[in-house]
Design a protein around this motif. Structure first.
Motif: not given
Length: 206
Positions: A56-65
């Motif tokens: 969840d932390a990875i998708l939240k922080n880099v997912g949009d990029r």
């Protein structure tokens, strides 16, 4: 004797054709997908729970990029962000009281067959990001980073209209049908692709 030779040649020709077809589909998927693979330290409940928190932390922080229309741009972004992936994962591990750390790498890895809400991917080799937590001996979590099928907070993986459009444009029609449709002909083709790839893995000693 001539009949035996003829049967052998027909069987050989069919094998070559099926193998070429399977390799073509697998190559098409390799060229157009990037997957995400997070491996827990163990199957202990706490290790499995923190694996999902890392996800969840990875998708939240880099997912949009990662919402790119070009796979190579997405790949370059991912490779540049590998250290950040590790930092995010390690922050989550540390905040939750774990002493082990995470390692992130980009490459070509073996993935099992995986069914999502709107498509199914055959077992085989895919390019992707592998994030190993601790010893990496626990159950895994898989997703697709390109085209973007991963969602924040563990939402169900499904094809968005944008991702569907990318797949339709990038994949051969036959490959697209194999991973998104479920009629009898497509199911047979899917199994042929998977069986050939599994046999090749065993021959190569994987």
């Amino acid at each position: 004797m001539n009949k035996i030779i003829a049967v052998f040649l027909v069987a050989l020709c069919m094998t070559v054709c099926v193998t070429a077809y399977s390799d073509g589909v697998q190559a098409d998927l390799q060229d157009n997908l990037i997957r995400l693979h997070i491996i827990a330290d163990s199957d202990d409940d706490n290790d499995q729970a923190v694996k999902l928190k890392v996800r969840d932390a990875i998708l939240k922080n880099v997912g949009d990029r990662l919402s790119k229309t070009d796979k190579n741009e997405c790949r370059d972004e991912i490779i540049n962000d590998l250290n950040e992936f590790e930092d995010i994962a390690n922050d989550v591990l540390r905040e939750n009281g774990f002493s082990y750390t995470a390692h992130a790498e980009y490459g070509k890895f073996e993935f099992p067959e995986k069914t999502y809400k709107s498509m199914i991917l055959p077992a085989g080799e895919y390019y992707g990001v592998r994030i190993v937590l601790g010893s990496g001996e626990g159950h895994n979590w898989w997703c697709v980073m390109y085209p973007p099928l991963c969602f924040k907070e563990g939402e169900e993986v499904r094809l968005s209209k944008e991702s569907e459009k990318i797949l339709r444009e990038k994949l051969d029609k036959d490959t697209y049908d194999i991973i998104t449709k479920n009629d009898k002909e497509v199911v047979v083709k899917f199994k042929l692709v998977e069986i050939v790839q599994e046999i090749k893995q065993k021959i190569n000693g994987d």
